[in-house]
Structures are given as C-alpha cells and as structure tokens.
Scaffold this motif. Structure first.
Motif, mmCIF file in Angstrom:
data_model
loop_
_atom_site.group_PDB
_atom_site.id
_atom_site.type_symbol
_atom_site.label_atom_id
_atom_site.label_comp_id
_atom_site.label_asym_id
_atom_site.label_seq_id
_atom_site.Cartn_x
_atom_site.Cartn_y
_atom_site.Cartn_z
ATOM 1 N N GLN A 348 26.583 1.558 20.745
ATOM 2 C CA GLN A 348 28.028 1.490 20.539
ATOM 3 C C GLN A 348 28.547 0.063 20.702
ATOM 4 N N GLN A 349 27.879 -0.747 21.524
ATOM 5 C CA GLN A 349 28.293 -2.129 21.733
ATOM 6 C C GLN A 349 27.688 -3.080 20.704
ATOM 7 N N GLY A 350 26.945 -2.555 19.728
ATOM 8 C CA GLY A 350 26.408 -3.381 18.656
ATOM 9 C C GLY A 350 24.992 -3.853 18.849
ATOM 10 N N ALA A 351 24.288 -3.360 19.849
ATOM 11 C CA ALA A 351 22.904 -3.763 20.062
ATOM 12 C C ALA A 351 21.994 -3.098 19.031
ATOM 13 N N THR A 352 20.880 -3.721 18.746
ATOM 14 C CA THR A 352 19.860 -3.141 17.867
ATOM 15 C C THR A 352 18.619 -2.829 18.687
ATOM 16 N N LEU A 353 17.846 -1.825 18.235
ATOM 17 C CA LEU A 353 16.699 -1.343 18.987
ATOM 18 C C LEU A 353 15.396 -1.806 18.355
ATOM 19 N N VAL A 354 14.444 -2.120 19.198
ATOM 20 C CA VAL A 354 13.064 -2.339 18.774
ATOM 21 C C VAL A 354 12.224 -1.299 19.486
ATOM 22 N N GLN A 355 11.693 -0.325 18.725
ATOM 23 C CA GLN A 355 10.914 0.763 19.292
ATOM 24 C C GLN A 355 9.619 0.912 18.502
ATOM 25 N N PRO A 356 8.504 1.209 19.176
ATOM 26 C CA PRO A 356 7.236 1.355 18.461
ATOM 27 C C PRO A 356 7.077 2.699 17.753
ATOM 28 N N CYS A 357 7.816 3.699 18.187
ATOM 29 C CA CYS A 357 7.660 5.036 17.621
ATOM 30 C C CYS A 357 8.972 5.787 17.774
ATOM 31 N N GLY A 358 9.021 6.959 17.185
ATOM 32 C CA GLY A 358 10.226 7.758 17.269
ATOM 33 C C GLY A 358 10.423 8.349 18.652
ATOM 34 N N VAL A 359 11.663 8.746 18.918
ATOM 35 C CA VAL A 359 12.008 9.335 20.210
ATOM 36 C C VAL A 359 11.677 10.818 20.171
ATOM 37 N N SER A 360 10.866 11.261 21.118
ATOM 38 C CA SER A 360 10.471 12.665 21.203
ATOM 39 C C SER A 360 11.190 13.334 22.355
ATOM 40 N N PRO A 361 11.354 14.664 22.315
ATOM 41 C CA PRO A 361 12.025 15.356 23.426
ATOM 42 C C PRO A 361 11.149 15.385 24.674
ATOM 43 N N GLY A 362 11.768 15.711 25.797
ATOM 44 C CA GLY A 362 11.036 15.805 27.046
ATOM 45 C C GLY A 362 11.179 14.571 27.906
ATOM 46 N N ALA A 363 10.422 14.555 28.991
ATOM 47 C CA ALA A 363 10.503 13.461 29.965
ATOM 48 C C ALA A 363 9.581 12.307 29.582
ATOM 49 N N ARG A 364 9.691 11.846 28.358
ATOM 50 C CA ARG A 364 8.964 10.678 27.867
ATOM 51 C C ARG A 364 9.912 9.868 26.985
ATOM 52 N N TYR A 365 9.679 8.545 26.962
ATOM 53 C CA TYR A 365 10.529 7.705 26.129
ATOM 54 C C TYR A 365 9.733 6.484 25.685
ATOM 55 N N PRO A 366 9.901 6.064 24.417
ATOM 56 C CA PRO A 366 9.146 4.907 23.941
ATOM 57 C C PRO A 366 9.686 3.612 24.540
ATOM 58 N N PRO A 367 8.844 2.609 24.769
ATOM 59 C CA PRO A 367 9.336 1.298 25.194
ATOM 60 C C PRO A 367 10.361 0.779 24.190
ATOM 61 N N THR A 368 11.492 0.301 24.700
ATOM 62 C CA THR A 368 12.622 -0.060 23.838
ATOM 63 C C THR A 368 13.197 -1.391 24.265
ATOM 64 N N VAL A 369 13.354 -2.284 23.288
ATOM 65 C CA VAL A 369 14.044 -3.553 23.511
ATOM 66 C C VAL A 369 15.448 -3.424 22.943
ATOM 67 N N LEU A 370 16.458 -3.712 23.741
ATOM 68 C CA LEU A 370 17.857 -3.629 23.334
ATOM 69 C C LEU A 370 18.324 -5.040 22.983
ATOM 70 N N CYS A 371 18.228 -5.399 21.713
ATOM 71 C CA CYS A 371 18.566 -6.745 21.264
ATOM 72 C C CYS A 371 20.080 -6.911 21.140
ATOM 73 N N GLY A 372 20.578 -8.041 21.597
ATOM 74 C CA GLY A 372 22.005 -8.307 21.509
ATOM 75 C C GLY A 372 22.808 -7.606 22.577
ATOM 76 N N ALA A 373 22.198 -7.351 23.730
ATOM 77 C CA ALA A 373 22.905 -6.680 24.824
ATOM 78 C C ALA A 373 23.975 -7.602 25.411
ATOM 79 N N ALA A 374 25.020 -6.988 25.958
ATOM 80 C CA ALA A 374 26.083 -7.748 26.628
ATOM 81 C C ALA A 374 25.727 -7.919 28.101
ATOM 82 N N PRO A 375 25.861 -9.130 28.663
ATOM 83 C CA PRO A 375 25.454 -9.363 30.061
ATOM 84 C C PRO A 375 26.159 -8.468 31.068
ATOM 85 N N SER A 376 27.396 -8.052 30.772
ATOM 86 C CA SER A 376 28.155 -7.256 31.737
ATOM 87 C C SER A 376 27.930 -5.758 31.589
ATOM 88 N N SER A 377 27.104 -5.327 30.638
ATOM 89 C CA SER A 377 26.877 -3.904 30.422
ATOM 90 C C SER A 377 26.192 -3.280 31.632
#
Length: 796
Positions: A348-377
């Motif tokens: 919502q703040q305009g960041a872009t994602l770098v992910q190696p694979c799709g997001v699957s349900p459950g208690a697992r999550y792919p490593p994600t880089v949030l490019c263009g993050a705001a320092p105060s977020s």
C-alpha cells in the motif's frame, strides 16, 4: 552420483542455492533426556532436584514434537536455591584466583568428552551454541579468573548474581553472563528461558563434575522472567543480569523495582540492525552475506540500506540468488498473520516485492525483500517474526548514518565498502555496540560491547564487561531496602513548601540565588522560590529557584545542542577546559568556601578543606581525559579489532546530601571528561555550594549548555528527568522510594541507572567517602560515564 532429484555440484554453483541439508540426529541428547525421564527439575547444591506437585511446561521442537518438560519453581524452591547460592559463594569466593582458574579450565576437557551431547541438545532445543564457542568462552574467562587480582586490583566480587534470559535467547548469550560472573568469584543463580533450560542444566551438571563447588552454580526454571525478581528478594542477591528480548527485560526491571538490586539489561534478541552497502563495496560478496544471514532464524532482524547508485545492481543480484530458495517455516499461524499484514502495508505504501516463489497457505512464507520501504514504517522499525528484509535507499554517507540510527535499537551494524576511511567514519557515527566491516555476526568474548539506546544498559565481553560483577573493595554492601507500595503516577507531585515573609527589615532579607540553564544564570520558569534552611532549621539562610519540568526541558534542549560538539573535541582540549575550571574554582575559593561553611554550619577550615579537595578533584579528571581510550583486542581469527569508549549523551544527576561541593565536582568531572553533557539537581537540603559554583561555570570556557544546575524539589525534578526521552542515563543519590520509581519508570526508552539510596536524613548511606580519592571510585565513575563500541575489520 547425482540423480533426477539431487542436483550436481555444477548445477548448485550455477544456481547458488544451498543444496540438500543433512538429516539431523540427536541420539546422545535423547539418551540424556531419557535418563531424566524427560522431566527436568532444578539444579541446586550440586545436584538435580525434582520436587513433586509442581506445575510443568512442555518444550517442543521445530516440528511440534515434545522434547521434555521443565517444572515451575515456587516460593519454597526459590528460598532453597538462594540459600544454596549463598553457601556456594562463600566456598567459591574463598578459593584463590589460581584455584578458580583451574576449575574453569578443567571444564574445557569435560566439554571435549561431552561436547556431542551439548551440541545435540542445543540443536534439539534451538538454543544455538556450539561446543567450540563454549570452549573459547571458558578459556578466555579462566584466564581472567587467574589475573583478577593482578589486573583488576581494588575490586571484589559482588556476591550472588542472578542471570536471567528470555525464552528466545541463545545459550551463548546466556553463558556470556554466567562465565564472567563465576570467573570473578561470584556464585550464580541462572533462570534460563524455556529453550535454553535443558542445555543449561546439562552444563551445570558438567561444571559440578569438573570441580565447581556445590552451590556456586544453580539453575531454577519457571514460567517467565519475573521468577528472577522473586529470587532477587533474597538479601544475599546483589545483581540481576538479563539477556534476551526487550519486552521481558522491561518486565523484569519493573518486577524488581525497589529491591535495591541493580539490573543489567542486554536486549540482544529482536533488535533491528542496519546492513549498509555503499557503492564502493564488493556487491557480490555483500549480497552473498545478505542471503546467508537475512532469512535464517536469527536473534536479530536486518534492514538492508543500499546506496542509490548501486541499488539496481543489488536488487538484480538478490533476484538471482533468491530464485531457488524455498519457503521458510514460521513459528505459528499467528506469525503468518503478522507477516501478511506487514507485506500488505508495504504494498500500500508503494513498495515492490522480490520473492523466489509464490505464497502458499499455512505457517510458511517465502523469503521476501521489500524494495522501496519507508524508514518510518512499523515493519521496518519493529519487523514481524518472518523472512522479510526491508530495503531502504540512500544517496550520501550522511543519509546512510541517519538510516542506520533510525531504529530505536543499538545492537549492531554491518558496513560494506572497500574504502577503509569511509568504513571507520561510518562506524564511529553509528549508535550501536558492534560494527562489522565487510562481514557480519562476528563474536568473541574479548570484544567489549555495550547496548546502545534500547539494546541494553550493560557491557559484555572484554575486561570492561567484568566490572558489572565487581564492586570497589573500599565499599561495603548496605542493608537493602524493601519494595514499598508506591503509586508511581503520584510520586513527586507533592505541593511545594510555602514561603512566608517573616521580617520587615529589608537588611535581613536572605539572598536569592539563580540556577544555571543553557549557560545563563536565571530564575525558574515558574518564578517561584524555595527557602534554604540555616543549620539547625531555625531560620531561612537563602532562597533558591523552585525548578520543575519546563526547566528540565530547557536544560536538556541546551545540552543536546552542545553535547555532540563537546564529544568531538579532542581529549586534550577537554582536559584544558577542566584545568581552566579548576583554576576558576581556585580563584573564587573564598566565596565558595563561605557558602559551604554557611550552608553546613562547619568551621572555615573545614569548608576551605572541601574547596581545596574539589580543586584537586577537577585536576584529576582533567588528567583522566586522554589516558583511557580503548585499544585493539587480540583476535582469534584473521582481522583487526578496535574497541573504544563513547559518551552516553545527556546525563541527569541527582546529587547526594553529604559533601555537597566535593560530590558535585567529582561526578561532574567524570561526566564531562568523557564527553557527556549534564543536567544536575543539587541536594535539596544543601544547594548553596552548587549555586555558588555557578559563578565559576560562568567564567569558564565550557560551552554554554554543557553543564546545567536546577534546584528545587528533588522528587519532582527526578520525575522530570526520568520521563525525558533524550536523557540517556541518571545517576541518583536519594531516597529508596526514588530509586524504586526510577527502576520502574526508566524503561521506555531504556536508561542507564546508577542508584544509591541514603539511609537517613543526614545524608549517610550508599554515598562513598568523597574525600578519599580511591582509584576504584574514580574508575567506577568513569566506567559509568561511557559505553563501549567494538569494530571488526577482516584482513583476509
């Protein structure tokens, strides 16, 4: 031979993924747990104790299986453990330094025999610590046990030390507190977190088998860290040392408030650390290190800060390296909800994602880089527990430092550049305890590291980390106060003393003194005054300003403006200013001596003696300025290390009643000689010597605002100091209720406290004999005025 499921070595190098992990096996640890029926009790008086009818907690592994259960201590267990530790301290401290060193060195051989069991148990409980790291700790601190009386003369062990850790703290961080406490001759009660409890109990068994006296090391388990506060109610306990996450550390501080026991906090878990990549860095090596540390389950969270000119190159390499990384398991479904919310907020703040694979349900999550993050977020300042790496961009070196210091934590930082000058300048400017240049997560017990900002109030490692477990030999422990039922919101709100004119003779009106704020002698913001009673209390000797919260605010604003410049002055320049201040006091000796004599009602010779001692004390601090400046710790691996002390910032000082002039210049000299600015509150009963000293400050060459003196009600001004977010430390001599208030209140943000409570209305108590220039007193004050930073620079 490679098959269709396992890639070849060539394919692994092409994709740069991690390759198949070897299956873990823990037969030795499982056998040890089975020997104890997978129900672990306490370790007291050199043996295991499993009391009946105790509530137990289950420890599960990463797959949800039950590893074992630990029992929760009750009041009877706490009392028994404290008695065991008190007896153990007598036997352990009575040994010579050589005997204690031999006992610790024998543990190295014991770990060689049982290192496999320790390693497996740590892996099973997810309390990371390798036997090699433990051996290094034992070798380092056994040598300090041997050399304590030689290299640290004039100091003695504090007594019984309680070491507490949170559930998510590693065994290494815990032993970094336990071993130096033992090496200095203290006995230790360990209250480990849930994951570190089984390996800690195993180590206690091994330690005792190697010759540690019964009761020198005791283990007590419970449901949360407040068990440490219950243990500390015992009068033999003299220190609480905590390591873990910030939330549990603050809970422990509040629970132990008023017990008269100092709490050393190291918030080493959950801190947000900057990973700074400059355009002059080896980008491939930097990205490789990011992949290694950012997405694994670690004690800290990383924020990637990249110079704008190389941001596209860094992102491209991250995409390439992350292409085949699999999703990371989370601790629970609740963590997944937090991660999803942080990612949605970033999008919502305009960041872009770098992910190696799709997001699957459950208690697992792919490593994600949030490019263009705001320092105060929020997901940057306090990231959720998941494999998220915010990426911030900067243009200049100054912006990089601002981003690195934006976090409320000050645990560590990693700097990547081939420019050594840039690396050292950035390391000096970052408000963190550890800085790694072109590397990360390097640790060694010879590093002195202090927690900056919310990352703690204590120092671990090196000789500097030993002093928290020692006290000056000339001082004797006082009977501890008991916590009182204190309504914290009403502390310091009592009405000021009413001043009523008692004479119509203008010639007999007492003199009115100004306070000193921002380099100017001035009245209080309220315009009110308080009466200073003459010796005996039968008449008014003078009037002084009735300072309050706004006066403290003005003083801190002045101090924060001047302190960075004063800190950057050379030590010799600060020394010259202190020498000049001593000369100024000498030139006004007659006036200051008269104020001391009139205030205290002592003969002129005694008052003049205190002024003479004060002049000498300022000269001593001037000489200190350029004598103790850190060094280069010896490294066990290739590279160079630097350690150096840094000022705390703005220090609030509430002065004692005894020796009002000499005590003031003693603590003032310690604070400003090391680069701090101060806001001082003189003794409420005897403020005139400090106010007479204002004239000396006015004629000195100290920068305006470096030293501020505010008079008034001690409790009201203590509240104002405690609640000001800019003040980094408070040194307090006052009532037991004031000490309790400060311990309970100075947690957000976390402040370094040096508390001494006065036993009676005459000012006697924990304050030292200021007239005696004990070397350990001066060193103790100096060490309370600095925080340590270590920088490691690899050479290969």
């Amino acid at each position: 031979m490679a098959d269709s499921t396992n890639p070849t070595v060539y394919e692994i190098f092409e994709s740069m993924e991690q390759g198949p992990a070897a299956a873990t096996s823990t037969p030795t640890a499982q056998a040890w747990l089975d020997h104890h029926s997978r129900s672990l009790g306490f370790f007291m008086d050199g043996k295991f104790i499993l009391p009946a009818d105790r509530r137990s907690l289950s420890l599960t592994d990463s797959k949800g299986g039950v590893v074992c259960s630990t029992v929760c201590a009750e009041d009877a267990d706490v009392s028994q453990c404290a008695s065991s530790a008190a007896a153990g301290w007598k036997s352990w401290s009575s040994l010579s330094c050589s005997q204690r060193a031999k006992a610790l060195l024998r543990l190295v051989g014991v770990l060689g025999l049982h290192g496999q069991c320790v390693s497996e148990l740590c892996a099973l409980c997810e309390a990371s610590c390798s036997p090699t790291a433990l051996v290094r700790l034992l070798q380092y601190y056994s040598s300090w046990a041997q050399l304590r009386d030689t290299l640290i003369p004039g100091w003695t062990p504090v007594g019984v030390v309680v070491v507490v850790s949170s559930d998510d703290c590693s065994l290494y961080s815990l032993m970094l507190k336990v071993l130096p406490a033992l090496a200095m001759g203290n006995s230790v009660i360990v209250v480990p977190g849930r994951s570190a409890a089984p390996p800690t109990l195993l180590l206690a068994q091994l330690f005792t088998g190697a010759g540690l006296p019964a009761g020198a090391l005791n283990i007590l388990t419970g449901s949360d860290v407040t068990l440490g506060a219950k243990v500390s109610r015992n009068p033999d306990v003299r220190l609480i040392a905590y390591c873990g996450n910030k939330q549990d550390g603050l809970a422990l501080c509040k629970a132990s408030a008023g017990m008269g026991v100092p709490v050393s906090v190291s918030s080493c878990v959950g801190a947000t650390c900057p990973f700074i990549i400059f355009e002059s860095a080896d980008i491939d090596s930097a990205v490789d290190e990011v992949i290694q540390i950012a997405f694994k389950k670690k004690e800290v969270h990383w924020v990637l800060c990249v110079q704008e000119s190389v941001s596209d190159s860094v992102v491209a390499r991250l995409k390439l390296r992350m292409a085949n990384i699999k999703s990371v398991p989370l601790s629970s479904d609740a963590d997944r909800v937090l991660v999803d919310a942080a990612v949605q907020e970033a999008l919502q703040q305009g960041a872009t994602l770098v992910q190696p694979c799709g997001v699957s349900p459950g208690a697992r999550y792919p490593p994600t880089v949030l490019c263009g993050a705001a320092p105060s977020s929020p997901y940057v300042v306090t990231p959720p527990p998941g494999p998220l790496l915010p990426l911030l961009m900067f243009r200049s070196n100054t912006e990089a430092v601002l981003l690195g210091n934006h976090s409320p934590h000050g645990h560590a930082a990693s700097i990547w550049t081939e420019d050594l000058t840039l690396a050292l300048e950035t390391a000096k400017s970052l408000s963190v305890g550890s800085v790694w240049v072109n590397s990360s997560s390097v640790s060694d017990p010879c590093f002195p590291v202090s927690g900056h900002k919310d990352s703690g109030t204590g120092t671990d490692g090196g000789q500097e980390g030993l002093y928290q477990f020692l006290r000056p030999s000339f001082s004797s422990p006082l009977p501890r106060p008991s916590p009182v039922s204190l309504e914290y919101s009403k502390f310091g709100t009592e009405a000021a003393q009413v001043v009523i004119p008692d004479s119509t003779d203008g010639a007999s009106i007492p003199q009115s003194y100004p306070q000193f704020v921002g380099g100017k002698a001035c009245k209080s913001v309220s315009g009110c005054s308080v009466a200073v009673q003459a010796p005996g209390g039968d008449s008014v000797l003078a009037f002084c300003p009735d300072g309050g919260r706004k006066d403290v605010r003005n003083a801190v604003e002045a101090a924060i403006k001047v302190q960075p410049g004063w800190m950057k002055k050379s030590p010799s320049a600060r020394a010259q200013s202190l020498y000049s201040l001593a000369k100024g006091l000498e030139s006004r000796r007659k006036e200051v001596s008269a104020s001391v004599g009139a205030q205290l009602g002592v003969p002129a010779e005694e008052a003049d003696r205190e002024v003479e001692l004060s002049v000498g004390r300022l000269n001593v601090w001037a000489a200190y300025c350029d004598k103790v400046q850190g060094g280069s710790p010896p490294m066990t691996q290739s590279g160079a290390a630097l350690s150096f002390p840094e000022p705390l910032g703005v220090v609030g000082i509430v002065l004692p009643d005894n020796a009002p002039l000499l005590s003031m210049v003693t603590v003032l000299g310690a604070a400003i000689a090391t680069g701090n600015a101060v806001v001082m509150v003189p003794s409420q009963r005897f403020p005139l010597p400090a106010l007479a000293f204002v004239q000396v400050l006015q004629s000195s060459d100290l920068p305006a605002g470096l030293v501020n003196i505010i008079t008034g009600n001690r409790d009201q001004l203590t509240v104002a100091l405690a609640n000001h977010s800019v003040i980094k430390a408070i040194w307090y001599w006052g009532s037991a209720q004031g000490c309790q208030y400060l311990q309970h209140t100075c947690t957000s943000p976390l402040k370094t406290l040096r508390l001494s409570w006065q036993q009676d209305g005459e000012g006697r108590g924990a304050a030292p004999d200021w007239a005696q220039p004990h070397p350990s007193l001066m060193e103790d004050l100096w060490r309370n005025a600095v925080q340590w930073k270590s920088v490691w620079i690899p050479t290969a």
